[in-house]
Design a protein around this motif. Structure first.
Motif, PDB file in Angstrom:
ATOM      1  N   TRP A   1     -26.805  29.491   4.288  1.00  0.00           N
ATOM      2  CA  TRP A   1     -26.143  28.925   3.118  1.00  0.00           C
ATOM      3  C   TRP A   1     -24.789  29.619   2.951  1.00  0.00           C
ATOM      4  CZ3 TRP A   1     -28.140  30.217  -2.494  1.00  0.00           C
ATOM      5  CH2 TRP A   1     -27.257  29.678  -3.439  1.00  0.00           C
ATOM      6  N   ASP A   2     -23.733  28.942   3.374  1.00  0.00           N
ATOM      7  CA  ASP A   2     -22.372  29.485   3.286  1.00  0.00           C
ATOM      8  C   ASP A   2     -22.288  30.889   3.878  1.00  0.00           C
ATOM      9  OD1 ASP A   2     -21.426  27.220   2.137  1.00  0.00           O
ATOM     10  OD2 ASP A   2     -21.519  27.967   0.080  1.00  0.00           O
ATOM     11  N   GLY A   3     -22.892  31.069   5.057  1.00  0.00           N
ATOM     12  CA  GLY A   3     -22.828  32.361   5.724  1.00  0.00           C
ATOM     13  C   GLY A   3     -23.842  33.367   5.228  1.00  0.00           C
ATOM     14  N   ILE A   4     -24.679  32.980   4.270  1.00  0.00           N
ATOM     15  CA  ILE A   4     -25.693  33.881   3.722  1.00  0.00           C
ATOM     16  C   ILE A   4     -27.047  33.502   4.300  1.00  0.00           C
ATOM     17  CG2 ILE A   4     -26.854  34.684   1.625  1.00  0.00           C
ATOM     18  CD1 ILE A   4     -24.329  33.950   0.089  1.00  0.00           C
ATOM     19  N   ASN A   5     -27.792  34.519   4.693  1.00  0.00           N
ATOM     20  CA  ASN A   5     -29.137  34.282   5.207  1.00  0.00           C
ATOM     21  C   ASN A   5     -30.079  34.148   4.005  1.00  0.00           C
ATOM     22  OD1 ASN A   5     -31.383  34.041   6.788  1.00  0.00           O
ATOM     23  ND2 ASN A   5     -31.434  36.178   7.442  1.00  0.00           N
ATOM     24  N   TYR A   6     -30.195  32.945   3.481  1.00  0.00           N
ATOM     25  CA  TYR A   6     -30.953  32.669   2.254  1.00  0.00           C
ATOM     26  C   TYR A   6     -32.416  32.412   2.617  1.00  0.00           C
ATOM     27  CZ  TYR A   6     -32.632  29.756  -1.672  1.00  0.00           C
ATOM     28  OH  TYR A   6     -33.368  29.217  -2.692  1.00  0.00           O
ATOM     29  N   ARG A   7     -33.318  33.125   1.922  1.00  0.00           N
ATOM     30  CA  ARG A   7     -34.745  32.969   2.201  1.00  0.00           C
ATOM     31  C   ARG A   7     -35.474  32.633   0.894  1.00  0.00           C
ATOM     32  NH1 ARG A   7     -33.896  37.800   5.304  1.00  0.00           N
ATOM     33  NH2 ARG A   7     -34.979  39.044   3.730  1.00  0.00           N
ATOM     34  N   PRO A   8     -35.659  31.356   0.594  1.00  0.00           N
ATOM     35  CA  PRO A   8     -36.425  30.984  -0.608  1.00  0.00           C
ATOM     36  C   PRO A   8     -37.864  31.468  -0.482  1.00  0.00           C
ATOM     37  CG  PRO A   8     -36.046  29.068   0.782  1.00  0.00           C
ATOM     38  CD  PRO A   8     -35.224  30.165   1.363  1.00  0.00           C
ATOM     39  N   ASP A   9     -38.527  31.606  -1.622  1.00  0.00           N
ATOM     40  CA  ASP A   9     -39.857  32.210  -1.628  1.00  0.00           C
ATOM     41  C   ASP A   9     -40.859  31.423  -0.778  1.00  0.00           C
ATOM     42  OD1 ASP A   9     -39.027  34.274  -3.275  1.00  0.00           O
ATOM     43  OD2 ASP A   9     -39.434  33.149  -5.103  1.00  0.00           O
TER      44      ASP A   9
ATOM     45  N   GLU B   1     -25.595  55.441  10.282  1.00  0.00           N
ATOM     46  CA  GLU B   1     -25.092  54.171   9.775  1.00  0.00           C
ATOM     47  C   GLU B   1     -26.220  53.329   9.195  1.00  0.00           C
ATOM     48  OE1 GLU B   1     -21.462  52.502  12.217  1.00  0.00           O
ATOM     49  OE2 GLU B   1     -23.041  53.074  13.617  1.00  0.00           O
ATOM     50  N   ILE B   2     -25.903  52.639   8.131  1.00  0.00           N
ATOM     51  CA  ILE B   2     -26.808  51.636   7.582  1.00  0.00           C
ATOM     52  C   ILE B   2     -26.453  50.290   8.194  1.00  0.00           C
ATOM     53  CG2 ILE B   2     -27.398  50.328   5.504  1.00  0.00           C
ATOM     54  CD1 ILE B   2     -27.232  52.873   3.922  1.00  0.00           C
ATOM     55  N   ALA B   3     -27.446  49.661   8.810  1.00  0.00           N
ATOM     56  CA  ALA B   3     -27.251  48.337   9.401  1.00  0.00           C
ATOM     57  C   ALA B   3     -27.867  47.312   8.459  1.00  0.00           C
ATOM     58  CB  ALA B   3     -27.896  48.271  10.787  1.00  0.00           C
ATOM     59  N   ASP B   4     -27.023  46.610   7.734  1.00  0.00           N
ATOM     60  CA  ASP B   4     -27.480  45.670   6.711  1.00  0.00           C
ATOM     61  C   ASP B   4     -27.721  44.296   7.333  1.00  0.00           C
ATOM     62  OD1 ASP B   4     -27.996  44.159   4.507  1.00  0.00           O
ATOM     63  OD2 ASP B   4     -26.120  44.570   3.472  1.00  0.00           O
ATOM     64  N   ILE B   5     -28.999  43.939   7.461  1.00  0.00           N
ATOM     65  CA  ILE B   5     -29.340  42.633   8.029  1.00  0.00           C
ATOM     66  C   ILE B   5     -28.832  41.510   7.133  1.00  0.00           C
ATOM     67  CG2 ILE B   5     -31.293  41.115   8.538  1.00  0.00           C
ATOM     68  CD1 ILE B   5     -30.734  43.101  10.726  1.00  0.00           C
ATOM     69  N   GLY B   6     -28.732  41.791   5.830  1.00  0.00           N
ATOM     70  CA  GLY B   6     -28.236  40.779   4.911  1.00  0.00           C
ATOM     71  C   GLY B   6     -26.794  40.394   5.180  1.00  0.00           C
ATOM     72  N   GLN B   7     -26.031  41.285   5.814  1.00  0.00           N
ATOM     73  CA  GLN B   7     -24.629  40.998   6.138  1.00  0.00           C
ATOM     74  C   GLN B   7     -24.443  40.561   7.594  1.00  0.00           C
ATOM     75  OE1 GLN B   7     -21.969  44.160   5.023  1.00  0.00           O
ATOM     76  NE2 GLN B   7     -22.676  44.224   2.910  1.00  0.00           N
ATOM     77  N   PHE B   8     -25.542  40.499   8.337  1.00  0.00           N
ATOM     78  CA  PHE B   8     -25.453  40.093   9.732  1.00  0.00           C
ATOM     79  C   PHE B   8     -25.143  38.599   9.811  1.00  0.00           C
ATOM     80  CE2 PHE B   8     -27.652  38.500  13.601  1.00  0.00           C
ATOM     81  CZ  PHE B   8     -26.812  39.103  14.536  1.00  0.00           C
ATOM     82  N   ASP B   9     -24.089  38.278  10.553  1.00  0.00           N
ATOM     83  CA  ASP B   9     -23.610  36.904  10.669  1.00  0.00           C
ATOM     84  C   ASP B   9     -23.764  36.457  12.124  1.00  0.00           C
ATOM     85  OD1 ASP B   9     -22.372  34.504  10.497  1.00  0.00           O
ATOM     86  OD2 ASP B   9     -20.354  35.297  10.151  1.00  0.00           O
TER      87      ASP B   9
ATOM     88  N   HIS C   1     -27.096  59.596  17.254  1.00  0.00           N
ATOM     89  CA  HIS C   1     -26.750  58.399  16.473  1.00  0.00           C
ATOM     90  C   HIS C   1     -28.010  57.861  15.810  1.00  0.00           C
ATOM     91  CE1 HIS C   1     -23.615  54.926  16.382  1.00  0.00           C
ATOM     92  NE2 HIS C   1     -24.383  54.885  15.306  1.00  0.00           N
ATOM     93  N   LEU C   2     -27.882  57.556  14.529  1.00  0.00           N
ATOM     94  CA  LEU C   2     -29.014  57.043  13.765  1.00  0.00           C
ATOM     95  C   LEU C   2     -28.606  55.754  13.066  1.00  0.00           C
ATOM     96  CD1 LEU C   2     -31.850  57.350  12.420  1.00  0.00           C
ATOM     97  CD2 LEU C   2     -30.722  58.708  10.643  1.00  0.00           C
ATOM     98  N   PHE C   3     -29.351  54.672  13.342  1.00  0.00           N
ATOM     99  CA  PHE C   3     -29.166  53.405  12.647  1.00  0.00           C
ATOM    100  C   PHE C   3     -30.327  53.214  11.678  1.00  0.00           C
ATOM    101  CE2 PHE C   3     -27.052  52.726  16.745  1.00  0.00           C
ATOM    102  CZ  PHE C   3     -25.828  52.187  16.351  1.00  0.00           C
ATOM    103  N   ILE C   4     -30.022  52.912  10.430  1.00  0.00           N
ATOM    104  CA  ILE C   4     -31.054  52.638   9.429  1.00  0.00           C
ATOM    105  C   ILE C   4     -30.956  51.158   9.068  1.00  0.00           C
ATOM    106  CG2 ILE C   4     -31.959  53.224   7.155  1.00  0.00           C
ATOM    107  CD1 ILE C   4     -30.514  55.923   7.400  1.00  0.00           C
ATOM    108  N   VAL C   5     -31.881  50.368   9.584  1.00  0.00           N
ATOM    109  CA  VAL C   5     -31.839  48.914   9.384  1.00  0.00           C
ATOM    110  C   VAL C   5     -32.511  48.575   8.054  1.00  0.00           C
ATOM    111  CG1 VAL C   5     -32.506  46.677  10.306  1.00  0.00           C
ATOM    112  CG2 VAL C   5     -31.874  48.528  11.870  1.00  0.00           C
ATOM    113  N   THR C   6     -31.794  47.858   7.203  1.00  0.00           N
ATOM    114  CA  THR C   6     -32.305  47.513   5.884  1.00  0.00           C
ATOM    115  C   THR C   6     -31.559  46.299   5.371  1.00  0.00           C
ATOM    116  OG1 THR C   6     -32.751  48.406   3.669  1.00  0.00           O
ATOM    117  CG2 THR C   6     -30.686  49.075   4.717  1.00  0.00           C
ATOM    118  N   GLU C   7     -31.741  46.011   4.104  1.00  0.00           N
ATOM    119  CA  GLU C   7     -30.979  44.971   3.419  1.00  0.00           C
ATOM    120  C   GLU C   7     -30.451  45.572   2.119  1.00  0.00           C
ATOM    121  OE1 GLU C   7     -32.517  40.533   4.109  1.00  0.00           O
ATOM    122  OE2 GLU C   7     -34.004  41.819   3.167  1.00  0.00           O
ATOM    123  N   THR C   8     -29.171  45.384   1.848  1.00  0.00           N
ATOM    124  CA  THR C   8     -28.579  45.981   0.648  1.00  0.00           C
ATOM    125  C   THR C   8     -29.307  45.551  -0.612  1.00  0.00           C
ATOM    126  OG1 THR C   8     -26.422  46.091   1.731  1.00  0.00           O
ATOM    127  CG2 THR C   8     -26.453  46.203  -0.671  1.00  0.00           C
TER     128      THR C   8
END
Length: 971
Positions: free
Chosen positions: A383-391, A679-687, A827-834
């Motif tokens: 949805w407009d570049g956003i990974n939208y996940r309805p319930d 680094e924080i790897a935000d899946i919510g910002q992954f395009d 190197h440490l990656f912390i995968v999450t969503e903001t």
């Protein structure tokens, strides 16, 4: 001339105050009162004060009165003129000064002489002190060399007057460092040397991650044997698992060949003491599971009883429907802020076994399952570049269905704005019906009315909502529910065994326990029966588990039988002088009983216990941190030492671990000079690119991790992916490449299918628990989200009887997250969503700055260029009508509208034999196009060509298609 009368004196002295003051102190005779003494004369009027001794009183007389009333002066006075008087005073002062000068000079000479004597005496004293100190230092060094075990006592009795404790420690540590470096080819730091050389009292060593815990333990044993002449049969090294014991044994063997101390696990020691004739029940990590099989036999025996089976069914159905969130927080004594922080981590498990973010969503999921309605939870929509996940998404046809949103945070301004945007989004998608539900209905009208509302909404959109019978519902969940119940009972029985409980003791514990729900009470009633049956099974078969073996071993030792026999040799617990224990933070009641039995038989044994309270992560298996935290109470006298230098990780990784454990003990120190990267790897910002979306439909985690892995491999680094559970909290689209069981191995196989074979060994995966003690250049924490860190399992209610609480679970989950963080070297990656951060990540971000990964720095993974993406948009300055006029034609040809970077209709074509001329020849929309811009991209989102299209004419602005290599291998 001597003056004897007052009158004569008055004539001579006149009114001179200086002359009259010469009368002070002399006797004068009053005509009436008799003899008195002139005490003072003051003022220009010459007031004369006379003390009459006989009457002991004084009187003031002016000059005329004095001359009339007094006559005789005794002794007579010889008046001196003021000038003469001043001269005499001056001479007297000079004489006094000369006298004082001579006396002072003599005094100074004497003082200097005495000072020189004192200095010489001090010098001689210091010389004697230094000589004695050097003699003592030499004696100390002799003690270091010849009698190290007695050196502390030697210092206390012989050296404290000359050598401070700090000086002694410095000498001692320097000696230990030199010896270890010379004879063991190792370079301990000062803290490690202190632990190696501490041979008095019981020792607790707090060893932070990466601090060289095992090498310190081994070097201490080698130092005691090779330097202190402690015989191998006078030392015992105990580990908690076979792998650790083997590692310790291998390191000792390198230095000592065959003459090594006793090294074994606690269980091996117990077996060597008891010599159990029947088989021992235990579960191998990746092998035989005979203990689980025995437990399963006991459970199956009861489960086949119809009455018990019915009770299990009622219990599990109620458990999956219970408002666990309400129960869990009942009586929770934390602040509202902490409650809000962690309540998102409470799993709300539905009947289907999936976890939901709120009780309301769990109710919806249960309703759908009970009405046999197929759905997807948090399905991806772009949805407009956003990974939208309805319930909840219920698909009823091709690109159509019903979407259910539970607006659980209504009232929050930002949330309400987003909710309104979602309403508008679905209003514009006519093929989809939108159902929104509110917690207000659930809160004030209850579950039944809430479900009735949901049913009316679904039926209004043509969805059939016939509720299944309880038997049909149970049939859908039976296998999973029984398996789940079995695992919970197994864990319960093992906890009872760790506590050495008899059936009666468990019954008493349950009777004294206050259950918080009917579900908990039902479980405890069943669990008691299963535990009693398990004990009866062991007695009937003669078998035993390791917990029972440990209990018997403690009893054997307590009876005085201290001889143990193993293939590697025989030993006697009474002969041990030193016992070294690894991973002491994992101590349990059983191990404590065994050690106490040894100490009862051999009180002189000194214990050296090394561990890290920050890495105590086995509470679920019965470990109890109180033995570590209260070491000084259990072992007296004792010392507590720290080895805190982290030799594994870069500074930033050590710092992030310290930040997580802030206020919970001694911080680690980084040894390496490199700063490293966190680094924080935000899946919510992954395009994802168009190719990534086509390759992994609905799946964001796989292409995101592939990007990271691709970059890591190109840097020739090794990487481990760490997960809290054996599954991921993200949707993974496995397609046809690998198995779809959702386990970590399946995900690794999926990643490996994209990675060149020669590089696959560089990419591994593990749970955080299994990776304790290990390390990799790069670590990717896959699941730093609620319900993973921390993971608060709904089955916690079944272990409350053992004292388990939410607080204890959260504390242990924090320690597990610390373990995950500190496995990284560089190197440490912390995968999450903001918008869905783990509470631990929220804490870290509030305390320190953590870089947010920019996905543009990690280009899409690509083995070779496989696709060309065509984007059809509007020419700049031509308005938006161009694409609007041809949207139906584009949609019919399979294009989809996307607003990422450049708003356009997008479609992907195979790269092989792709021709722009052929593309335009086949495009049906060309004839109606006006003001259109067409762009052509490769898999890496590089623009290869750009054309303007007007009234059927195609004008090339850029065209690099013929020049590209469609089979570039980036590896």
């Amino acid at each position: 001339m001597a003056i004897r009368s007052v009158q004569h004196f008055g004539e001579v002295a006149g009114r001179s105050l200086d002359l009259w003051r010469q009368l002070v102190g002399r006797k004068v005779t009053h005509n009436q009162f008799g003899e008195g003494i002139v005490k003072d004369i003051q003022g220009v009027w010459l007031d004369i004060y006379v003390l009459f001794k006989a009457q002991q009183w004084s009187e003031k007389f002016d000059r005329p009165q004095f001359l009339r009333q007094f006559n005789q002066i005794d002794p007579p006075i010889n008046l001196i003129s003021p000038e003469e008087m001043r001269r005499q005073e001056k001479e007297e002062q000079q004489r006094q000064w000369r006298k004082e000068y001579k006396q002072g000079k003599a005094k100074r000479r004497e003082e200097k002489r005495l000072q020189l004597i004192k200095i010489e005496e001090e010098r001689q004293k210091r010389a004697r002190y230094e000589a004695e100190k050097q003699t003592l230092y030499k004696s100390l060094k002799d003690q270091f060399e010849q009698n190290f075990l007695n050196v502390d006592n030697f210092y206390q009795t012989k050296c404290t007057k000359c050598i401070s404790f700090e000086e002694y420690q410095a000498e001692k540590l320097s000696y230990v460092q030199s010896w270890v470096e010379q004879y063991l080819n190792s370079s301990p730091d000062l803290e490690q040397a202190a632990a190696i050389g501490a041979v008095e009292d019981h020792i607790q060593v707090v060893a932070r991650a990466g601090s060289g815990k095992t090498s310190t333990l081994v070097n201490r044993a080698l130092f005691l044997q090779k330097h202190c002449s402690v015989a191998p049969n006078e030392m015992l090294l105990l580990a908690f698992n076979r792998k650790a014991a083997e590692e310790i044994k291998e390191r000792l063997t390198i230095q000592l060949q065959s003459s090594i101390p006793h090294v074994m696990t606690f269980h091996a020691l117990a077996y060597a003491l008891v010599h159990h004739e029947e088989s021992i029940l235990f579960n191998e990590r990746d092998g035989q599971q005979n203990k689980a099989q025995a437990l399963q036999t006991v459970i199956d025996k009861h489960r086949h009883n119809p009455d018990v089976y019915k009770k299990i069914r009622i219990l599990m159905m109620a458990h999956f429907r219970e408002d666990w969130e309400r129960i869990a927080w009942d009586g929770y004594d934390k602040s509202p802020e902490e409650m809000l922080r962690y309540r998102r981590s409470l799993p709300r498990e539905g009947l289907d076994g999936k976890y939901y973010k709120s009780f309301g969503k769990k109710v919806i999921a249960n309703f759908l399952l009970e009405h046999n309605i197929t759905y997807k939870y948090e399905r991806n929509f772009w949805w407009d570049g956003i990974n939208y996940r309805p319930d909840f998404t219920i698909v009823t046809g091709e690109n159509q269905g019903i979407v259910i949103e539970y607006f659980g945070l209504e009232g929050d301004p930002d949330y309400d704005i987003m909710s309104e945007q979602k309403r508008e989004y679905w209003q514009n998608h006519r093929n989809w019906h939108f159902v929104e539900l509110s917690p207000t209905t659930l809160r004030f009208e209850g579950v039944e009315d809430f479900c009735a509302l949901l049913k009316r909404c679904l039926e209004s959109y043509g969805m059939k909502c016939d509720r299944l019978s309880e038997d049909e519902i149970w049939k859908k969940i039976r296998l999973r529910a029984i398996d789940r119940f079995t695992k919970v009972v197994e864990g319960f029985i093992q906890r009872c065994r760790k506590l050495s409980l008899s059936s009666k003791e468990l019954a008493k514990m349950v009777d004294n326990h206050n259950s918080i729900s009917d579900v908990e009470q039902r479980f405890l009633e069943l669990a008691q029966k299963f535990y009693q049956s398990y004990l009866q099974h062991l007695q009937a078969t003669g078998e035993d588990d390791f917990d029972g073996l440990m209990q018997k071993a403690a009893a054997v030792i307590a009876s005085g039988q201290t001889i143990f026999r193993r293939k590697s040799g025989t030993g006697d617990l009474k002969s041990f002088k030193y016992v070294l224990i690894d991973e002491y933070q994992d101590f349990s009641e059983l191990f404590h009983h065994l050690i106490e039995a040894i100490r009862e038989q051999n009180p002189q044994t000194q214990f050296f216990c090394v561990g890290d309270d920050w890495q105590a992560i086995n509470g679920f298996a019965g470990s109890d941190l109180r033995f570590y935290q209260n070491f000084a109470q259990f072992f007296q006298p004792s010392q507590k030492l720290n080895i805190a230098t982290n030799y594994r990780s870069a500074t930033s990784i050590v710092n992030i671990g310290n930040t997580l454990m802030q206020g919970l003990g001694t911080h680690a120190r980084a040894h390496k000079s490199i700063f490293g990267t966190v680094e924080i790897a935000d899946i919510g910002q992954f395009d994802p690119t168009q190719k990534e979306q086509d390759e992994h439909p609905g799946d964001s985690i796989t292409p995101a991790i592939l990007r990271l892995v691709d970059n890591i491999i190109k840097d020739r680094k090794n990487v481990v992916l760490l997960s809290r559970k054996n599954s991921l909290p993200w949707y993974v689209n496995y397609g046809k490449r690998t198995s779809k069981d959702g386990g970590l191995d399946s995900f690794l196989n999926l990643l490996h299918s994209y990675v060149p074979e020669e590089s696959r060994d560089a990419v591994t995966i593990s749970t955080a628990h299994k990776y304790k003690g290990l390390q990799k250049d790069v670590v990717i924490i896959l699941d730093a989200v609620p319900r993973c860190y921390p993971l608060i399992h709904p089955d916690l209610m079944f272990s409350r009887v053992f004292g388990d609480t939410i607080e204890r679970v959260i504390d242990e989950e924090r320690r597990l997250f610390y373990v995950a963080l500190t496995r990284a070297v560089e190197h440490l990656f912390i995968v999450t969503e903001t918008k869905n951060l783990s509470p631990f990540v929220e804490e870290l971000k509030s305390r320190t700055r953590i870089n947010l990964l920019d996905w543009l720095d990690y280009p899409p993974f690509v083995g070779s260029i496989q696709h060309i993406t065509v984007k059809v948009g509007n020419q700049a300055g031509k308005g938006g009508n161009g694409t609007y006029a041809i949207k139906d034609l584009l949609n019919a040809e399979g294009y989809s509208w996307r607003t990422i970077k450049w708003s356009a209709w997008c479609c992907t074509f195979p790269a092989q034999d792709f021709s722009i001329q052929q593309y335009f020849d086949n495009a049906q929309w060309i004839s109606q196009a006006a003001g259109i811009e067409v762009r052509f991209y490769d898999d890496l989102e590089n623009m290869l060509a750009k054309y303007y299209v007007d009234s059927g004419q195609c004008i090339a602005v850029i065209n690099n298609i013929p020049e590209i290599d469609l089979h570039i291998n980036p590896w």
